[in-house]
Design an enzyme around this catalytic site. Structure first.
Site, PDB file in Angstrom:
ATOM      1  N   HIS A 192      -3.885  -5.266  -0.038  1.00  0.00           N
ATOM      2  CA  HIS A 192      -3.568  -5.827   1.278  1.00  0.00           C
ATOM      3  C   HIS A 192      -3.629  -7.356   1.281  1.00  0.00           C
ATOM      4  CE1 HIS A 192      -3.549  -2.085   3.695  1.00  0.00           C
ATOM      5  NE2 HIS A 192      -4.252  -1.650   2.668  1.00  0.00           N
ATOM      6  N   GLY A 241      -6.134   5.921  -1.388  1.00  0.00           N
ATOM      7  CA  GLY A 241      -6.660   7.079  -2.098  1.00  0.00           C
ATOM      8  C   GLY A 241      -5.663   7.688  -3.045  1.00  0.00           C
ATOM      9  N   CYS A 252       0.826  -1.206   0.000  1.00  0.00           N
ATOM     10  CA  CYS A 252       0.000   0.000   0.000  1.00  0.00           C
ATOM     11  C   CYS A 252       0.868   1.267   0.000  1.00  0.00           C
ATOM     12  CB  CYS A 252      -0.971  -0.047   1.172  1.00  0.00           C
ATOM     13  SG  CYS A 252      -2.404   1.037   0.947  1.00  0.00           S
ATOM     14  N   GLN A 306       3.670   2.825  -2.912  1.00  0.00           N
ATOM     15  CA  GLN A 306       3.819   4.195  -3.412  1.00  0.00           C
ATOM     16  C   GLN A 306       5.227   4.724  -3.151  1.00  0.00           C
ATOM     17  OE1 GLN A 306       0.610   5.906  -1.189  1.00  0.00           O
ATOM     18  NE2 GLN A 306      -0.950   4.789  -2.346  1.00  0.00           N
ATOM     19  N   GLU A 336      -2.513  -9.295   3.511  1.00  0.00           N
ATOM     20  CA  GLU A 336      -2.712  -9.852   4.863  1.00  0.00           C
ATOM     21  C   GLU A 336      -4.194 -10.033   5.172  1.00  0.00           C
ATOM     22  OE1 GLU A 336      -3.540  -5.695   5.295  1.00  0.00           O
ATOM     23  OE2 GLU A 336      -1.886  -6.727   4.330  1.00  0.00           O
TER      24      GLU A 336
END
Length: 396
Positions: free
Chosen positions: A355, A309, A265, A269, A357
């Site tokens: 994600h 986002g 996540c 980035q 997990e």
């Protein structure tokens, strides 16, 4: 017997968006005032994991599932030590939980932690509005706060900081390092930079024999080295990746040292930025547990959990050059062709935007933790081979 909620008086409540649109409802959870960024989550399960995910810091979450609270809350499903959402929006809260695992009700927990929410409003209309106009600033006002003139409430909502340009990882990161011990035979050590890490992430690594040292977001490359780690991990987290200059600089040192790296996540980035790519804010983001993603190497489609986002701006379908050799986009979101993963071809590093997990499921992407283990064992084997060859040269 499942716990029963305390009798809660539903006070008048008002949801106010920065563009002036309002929705009337009733109080849910704590009564008062809260502001944040309005986002919607399409998950039908896992609301406890959502509420306690640090990535939702300063966000007001709108649940698209109409009925929320059915399974209550328990002491096992939290992803962190507290609820992080700034506010909570549901249509129909459950009257009582129905789960043998429940130790309390959702609303009682919201009240206990002071989380202001709103219910009995048209979440479908609100979600459609956010899809058309994009995520925006929002406020929830209940009880005495709800009688303030709307124009003044709109001013209050608009006065809060925007999510773009916000550096928030330091506000949710651990202040002290801690260790998650491996299960079974230890096979490696990971230094995990906590940018808003979810509790299940180091757990997934520990299940595979990795000893995980979770470090504060402000940690330096020297701090990672002191751990004696075989690999480095960067977690999910809130805020704008364009503000993460410190984390990018640390990761560039990791890549230069050819230390195996995995990012999730926010970590994806940051890898993008470390490779010289840009990031941008999505119109309304991806949030929920039903997002289709394609692994471009295998053409396999995974149903995945998301909460982001922002996204990486990278060319899809072709390799590109970076300061650390070649790289490529490894995964793509099928709803909108957003970059969902990166892979370096000349250094041991990869990341995904979603994600794997996913404590509440789905578990289609669980294999990524195995891929991380393979990266670590391969790097260790290569290092051992080089050491053996060096020893033979010395002997000769």
């Amino acid at each position: 017997m499942s716990p029963t909620a305390k009798i809660t008086e539903r006070r008048p409540a008002l949801l106010v968006l920065e563009d002036g649109r309002t929705f009337t409802g009733r109080s849910f959870g704590a009564v008062g005032r809260t502001v944040g960024e309005a986002v919607f989550s399409t998950g039908m399960t896992g609301y406890q994991e959502t509420l306690t995910d640090p990535s939702y810091h300063r966000q007001v979450v709108v649940m698209t599932a109409p009925h929320v609270g059915n399974t209550g809350v328990n002491g096992e499903d939290d992803e962190s030590g507290r609820i992080w959402v700034a506010g909570y929006v549901v249509r129909d809260p459950a009257i009582r939980p129905s789960s043998w695992r429940a130790t309390g009700t959702l609303e009682d927990e919201l009240v206990r932690q002071g989380v202001v929410g709103i219910c009995e409003l048209d979440t479908r209309a609100l979600t459609r509005h956010l899809r058309e106009r994009g995520s925006m600033k929002v406020g929830i006002f209940s009880g005495d706060e709800a009688v303030t003139p709307v124009d003044r409430l709109v001013e209050q909502v608009g006065a809060q900081p925007a999510m773009a340009g916000s550096a928030l990882a330091g506000e949710v990161s651990t202040t002290e390092a801690y260790v998650v011990r491996p299960q079974g035979e230890p096979i490696g050590r990971v230094a995990a930079l906590d940018l808003g890490i979810k509790g299940m992430t180091p757990q997934r690594m520990a299940e595979r024999g990795l000893e995980v040292h979770v470090l504060p977001a402000a940690s330096t490359f020297a701090d990672l080295q002191r751990v004696g780690a075989d690999a480095v991990f960067l977690s999910n987290g809130p805020g704008d990746p364009a503000t993460a200059d410190h984390e990018v600089a640390v990761l560039r040192e990791v890549l230069a040292a050819r230390i195996p790296f995995f990012g999730i996540c926010f970590g994806n980035q940051i890898l993008g930025r470390a490779l010289g790519l840009g990031t941008y804010k999505l119109k309304y983001g991806h949030r929920g547990v039903n997002q289709p993603v394609m692994d471009l190497a295998t053409r396999r489609v995974e149903v995945t959990a998301h909460n982001h986002g922002f996204a990486v701006d990278a060319p899809i379908g072709e390799d590109f050059d970076t300061d650390f050799g070649r790289a490529r986009v490894s995964h793509v979101g099928l709803n909108d062709q957003v970059v969902e993963g990166l892979q370096c071809l000349d250094v041991p590093a990869f990341s995904v935007q979603y994600h794997p997990e996913a404590a509440a499921g789905p578990h289609d992407a669980d294999y990524l933790f195995d891929r991380f283990v393979d990266l670590i064992t391969t790097a260790r084997s290569d290092k051992s081979d080089k050491s053996d060859k060096s020893d033979k040269k010395v002997d000769a």
